[in-house]
Design a protein around this motif. Structure first.
Motif, PDB file in Angstrom:
ATOM      1  N   THR A 199     -22.669 -16.928  -6.031  1.00 47.58           N
ATOM      2  CA  THR A 199     -21.996 -16.075  -5.052  1.00 47.58           C
ATOM      3  C   THR A 199     -20.994 -15.109  -5.665  1.00 47.58           C
ATOM      4  N   VAL A 200     -20.266 -15.563  -6.672  1.00 51.25           N
ATOM      5  CA  VAL A 200     -19.216 -14.756  -7.286  1.00 51.25           C
ATOM      6  C   VAL A 200     -19.725 -14.202  -8.615  1.00 51.25           C
ATOM      7  N   GLN A 201     -19.677 -12.889  -8.753  1.00 50.64           N
ATOM      8  CA  GLN A 201     -20.230 -12.220  -9.926  1.00 50.64           C
ATOM      9  C   GLN A 201     -19.217 -12.174 -11.072  1.00 50.64           C
ATOM     10  N   THR A 202     -19.705 -12.338 -12.287  1.00 54.64           N
ATOM     11  CA  THR A 202     -18.872 -12.241 -13.481  1.00 54.64           C
ATOM     12  C   THR A 202     -19.270 -11.020 -14.302  1.00 54.64           C
ATOM     13  N   GLY A 258      -7.054 -26.871 -12.325  1.00 53.86           N
ATOM     14  CA  GLY A 258      -7.959 -25.740 -12.409  1.00 53.86           C
ATOM     15  C   GLY A 258      -8.329 -25.304 -13.812  1.00 53.86           C
ATOM     16  N   PRO A 259      -9.037 -24.155 -13.901  1.00 60.34           N
ATOM     17  CA  PRO A 259      -9.623 -23.700 -15.159  1.00 60.34           C
ATOM     18  C   PRO A 259      -8.785 -22.661 -15.895  1.00 60.34           C
ATOM     19  N   VAL A 260      -7.485 -22.598 -15.626  1.00 57.57           N
ATOM     20  CA  VAL A 260      -6.653 -21.536 -16.203  1.00 57.57           C
ATOM     21  C   VAL A 260      -6.665 -21.552 -17.727  1.00 57.57           C
ATOM     22  N   SER A 261      -6.915 -22.710 -18.338  1.00 58.13           N
ATOM     23  CA  SER A 261      -6.926 -22.779 -19.801  1.00 58.13           C
ATOM     24  C   SER A 261      -7.967 -21.855 -20.422  1.00 58.13           C
ATOM     25  N   LEU A 262      -9.027 -21.531 -19.665  1.00 58.94           N
ATOM     26  CA  LEU A 262     -10.047 -20.623 -20.190  1.00 58.94           C
ATOM     27  C   LEU A 262      -9.519 -19.192 -20.319  1.00 58.94           C
ATOM     28  N   LEU A 263      -8.491 -18.867 -19.551  1.00 54.45           N
ATOM     29  CA  LEU A 263      -7.999 -17.492 -19.516  1.00 54.45           C
ATOM     30  C   LEU A 263      -6.578 -17.355 -20.053  1.00 54.45           C
ATOM     31  N   ASN A 264      -5.976 -18.442 -20.521  1.00 52.81           N
ATOM     32  CA  ASN A 264      -4.556 -18.364 -20.880  1.00 52.81           C
ATOM     33  C   ASN A 264      -4.292 -17.621 -22.179  1.00 52.81           C
ATOM     34  N   ASN A 265      -5.339 -17.194 -22.889  1.00 53.30           N
ATOM     35  CA  ASN A 265      -5.135 -16.382 -24.087  1.00 53.30           C
ATOM     36  C   ASN A 265      -5.025 -14.890 -23.746  1.00 53.30           C
ATOM     37  N   ILE A 266      -5.219 -14.563 -22.469  1.00 48.39           N
ATOM     38  CA  ILE A 266      -5.085 -13.161 -22.043  1.00 48.39           C
ATOM     39  C   ILE A 266      -3.602 -12.813 -21.929  1.00 48.39           C
ATOM     40  N   ASP A 267      -3.202 -11.755 -22.619  1.00 43.56           N
ATOM     41  CA  ASP A 267      -1.826 -11.277 -22.529  1.00 43.56           C
ATOM     42  C   ASP A 267      -1.669 -10.351 -21.326  1.00 43.56           C
ATOM     43  N   THR A 268      -2.460  -9.274 -21.293  1.00 40.35           N
ATOM     44  CA  THR A 268      -2.431  -8.345 -20.173  1.00 40.35           C
ATOM     45  C   THR A 268      -3.838  -7.846 -19.883  1.00 40.35           C
ATOM     46  N   VAL A 269      -4.038  -7.401 -18.640  1.00 36.16           N
ATOM     47  CA  VAL A 269      -5.294  -6.771 -18.231  1.00 36.16           C
ATOM     48  C   VAL A 269      -4.968  -5.337 -17.820  1.00 36.16           C
ATOM     49  N   GLU A 270      -5.636  -4.391 -18.437  1.00 32.33           N
ATOM     50  CA  GLU A 270      -5.374  -2.969 -18.194  1.00 32.33           C
ATOM     51  C   GLU A 270      -6.595  -2.324 -17.561  1.00 32.33           C
ATOM     52  N   THR A 271      -6.375  -1.484 -16.564  1.00 35.36           N
ATOM     53  CA  THR A 271      -7.487  -0.751 -15.956  1.00 35.36           C
ATOM     54  C   THR A 271      -7.404   0.718 -16.336  1.00 35.36           C
ATOM     55  N   LEU A 274     -15.664 -14.923 -20.129  1.00 32.40           N
ATOM     56  CA  LEU A 274     -15.868 -13.964 -19.043  1.00 32.40           C
ATOM     57  C   LEU A 274     -17.162 -14.221 -18.277  1.00 32.40           C
ATOM     58  N   SER A 275     -17.967 -15.157 -18.739  1.00 29.83           N
ATOM     59  CA  SER A 275     -19.207 -15.509 -18.029  1.00 29.83           C
ATOM     60  C   SER A 275     -19.016 -16.736 -17.151  1.00 29.83           C
ATOM     61  N   THR A 276     -17.797 -17.284 -17.103  1.00 27.62           N
ATOM     62  CA  THR A 276     -17.546 -18.486 -16.304  1.00 27.62           C
ATOM     63  C   THR A 276     -16.958 -18.124 -14.940  1.00 27.62           C
TER      64      THR A 276
END
Length: 531
Positions: free
Chosen positions: A70-73, A138-151, A172-174
């Motif tokens: 249902t949710v796209q990656t 939750g699964p935050v450990s998979l993303l905790n190496n992200i410092d910032t997200v820029e668009t 990013l595939s999870t």
């Protein structure tokens, strides 16, 4: 074969299915054209877990099997395994040699199922949301190496990482990296209930009774634009209380396919006496089972206690007597089919020995018998779990060195209790987030670890894990992963028990079964069709 030198061929990803026993049948159906798939996964809303299907909260295989539909990656692991490829993204790449900046460009014209546009800002919102909520379970450990997200405009997003991470495309595939809508998913809290919305290959509608999902209907999303080819219009996921009830539904042609978790007895019976109208497919499995410890609990705080248990456990007996052909002994956190595996526990402890275990405890001044309760979940990993823990209890207590009782608890209460630190010792399973050795080490040894364990290894956290992630060629990190496995065998914060095989039973006429479940136990329902 001497396990001290045993290193099986390393494989990352899904291998071709290796076994099928088949006959002929017209297949089963729910009568409305949907393909019906059975599972024993349970989704329950409770005071402790009010949002089991929120991508920022849910961190278990069954939940992810709903979210993936249902949710796209941005990325996904392709059929057959291998490196991730773009899904919602048109392209993704590291933009520096240090693997610390990762840029993705979205496909043109992406839409959520309700017709609203998917933009780079939605990607940023979704990732930031998981990190901001930082769910304990939750699964935050998979993303905790992200410092910032820029668009950059509507279609470009850049992830700035704190440290090098060659595994980031896998992350990013999870599902926790899935793209969700601001209007439907609060920025700082979980979305309650069971509804899931996104831009993935299906829309979903849950059927709920008494705060528990009994059925999920997936309908092909006409607005979906991505890399997946959807081969059916509708799939119904029926939830059963146990493998026996699920098997009965297959026999009565009420479902077309039964997935996780078939019991070892069911798989063995189908192997020995194939049914004329049922096909049994064996697939490579990357799931592992292990014992975890609260290393601050007085009963197991001294690592000599945990080492003695590692010296006593007879994995071969558990695999052969409890699980039969569906499991094999595991002497490391990293299974034998993953690059970097080494049999660290066998190398250190050898064959089971009560005499050696007694010497370990005596040398540490531990009074025997050591008394505590070993906990397990009654409804999450299959019907054989109770038998496994009866066997473990007997193995430990028969030495006279331990006085262990066992206690089973439903998963909805079990997992929160484990995270709180209520259990000195407990059983868990691990279905990998992605097929890389990092995902069998970091979730247990890094900060914000999956078990919320108080155990810390400075060498693992500060040196070895970051070092392993700098290697683009994952085989080049083999020595680092061997060091990590040796640390686990020495300190025993977790005790590996077995690694599993996967079996899927389906009625004749259903196609794509061999691709509908990958080696990480991910359901890929879009692969199913009818001949």
């Amino acid at each position: 074969m001497n396990r001290k030198t045993l290193v099986l061929p390393a494989v990352v990803g899904l291998l071709a299915p290796v076994l099928a026993a088949c006959g002929a049948s017209d297949g089963g159906s729910d009568g409305n054209g949907a393909i019906v798939v059975g599972t024993t996964d349970q989704f329950v809303a409770s005071e402790e877990a009010p949002a089991p299907l929120d991508p920022a909260i849910g961190y278990e295989a069954g939940v992810w099997n709903v979210l993936r539909q249902t949710v796209q990656t941005l990325m996904h692991v392709p059929r057959g395994g291998g490196l991730p490829v773009p899904e919602a993204a048109e392209s993704c790449t590291f933009t520096d040699t240090a693997n610390e900046s990762y840029r993705c460009k979205l496909r043109a014209g992406l839409e959520f199922a309700d017709g609203s546009a998917v933009t780079a800002e939605d990607v940023k919102y979704s990732i930031d949301r998981v990190i901001r909520i930082k769910s304990t379970n939750g699964p935050v450990s998979l993303l905790n190496n992200i410092d910032t997200v820029e668009t950059k405009g509507d279609r470009e997003v850049v992830f700035h990482l704190r440290t090098s991470d060659a595994t980031f495309p896998y992350k990013l595939s999870t599902p926790p990296a899935g793209i969700v809508q601001k209007g439907k998913y609060p920025a700082t809290s979980a979305r309650s209930g069971f509804q899931v919305d996104g831009s993935g290959p299906y829309t979903m509608k849950p059927e709920v009774k008494n705060d528990q999902v009994v059925k999920v209907v997936f309908t092909k999303n006409p607005r979906y634009k991505g890399d997946l080819k959807v081969l059916n219009d509708k799939v119904e996921l029926d939830l059963f209380p146990d493998a026996t009830a699920m098997g009965k539904a297959l026999d009565e042609k009420k479902i077309d396919m039964m997935t996780r978790t078939m019991s070892p007895k069911q798989a063995q019976q189908m192997l020995e006496k194939p049914k004329d109208d049922v096909k049994l497919t064996e697939m490579p499995g990357l799931a592992i089972s292990y014992l975890g410890f609260d290393t601050e609990d007085p009963a197991v705080k001294n690592k000599a206690v945990r080492q003695a248990m590692a010296q006593i456990i007879d994995r071969g007996q558990i695999a052969s007597e409890v699980y039969g052909t569906t499991a094999e002994p595991l002497y490391s956190l990293i299974p034998s089919s993953i690059t970097g595996h080494t049999n660290s526990f066998f190398n250190k402890y050898g064959e089971p020995s009560a005499t050696k275990a007694a010497a370990i405890l005596k040398g540490a001044g531990i009074h025997t018998p050591v008394k505590f309760t070993l906990h397990y979940t009654t409804d999450h990993y299959g019907e054989a779990t109770a038998a496994e823990f009866r066997t473990l209890k007997k193995q430990f207590n028969d030495t006279g060195l331990f006085d262990i009782s066992v206690e089973g608890t439903p998963w909805a209460k079990y997992r929160p209790a484990e995270v709180r630190g209520d259990y000195a010792a407990y059983g868990m399973g691990w279905f990998p987030d992605f097929p890389d050795p990092d995902n069998y080490t970091a979730p247990f040894l890094d900060k914000d670890n999956f078990l919320n364990s108080p155990y810390r290894s400075t060498l693992a956290q500060k040196t070895l894990i970051p070092q392993s992630r700098r290697e683009d060629d994952r085989s080049a990190a083999t020595k680092t992963f061997q060091q990590l496995q040796d640390i686990v065998a020495e300190d025993v914060p977790v005790l590996p028990v077995w690694q599993g095989k996967q079996y899927v039973a389906s009625r004749e006429g259903l196609t794509g079964v061999e691709w509908a479940v990958n080696s990480s136990a991910d359901l890929q329902l879009w692969e199913l069709g009818r001949s």
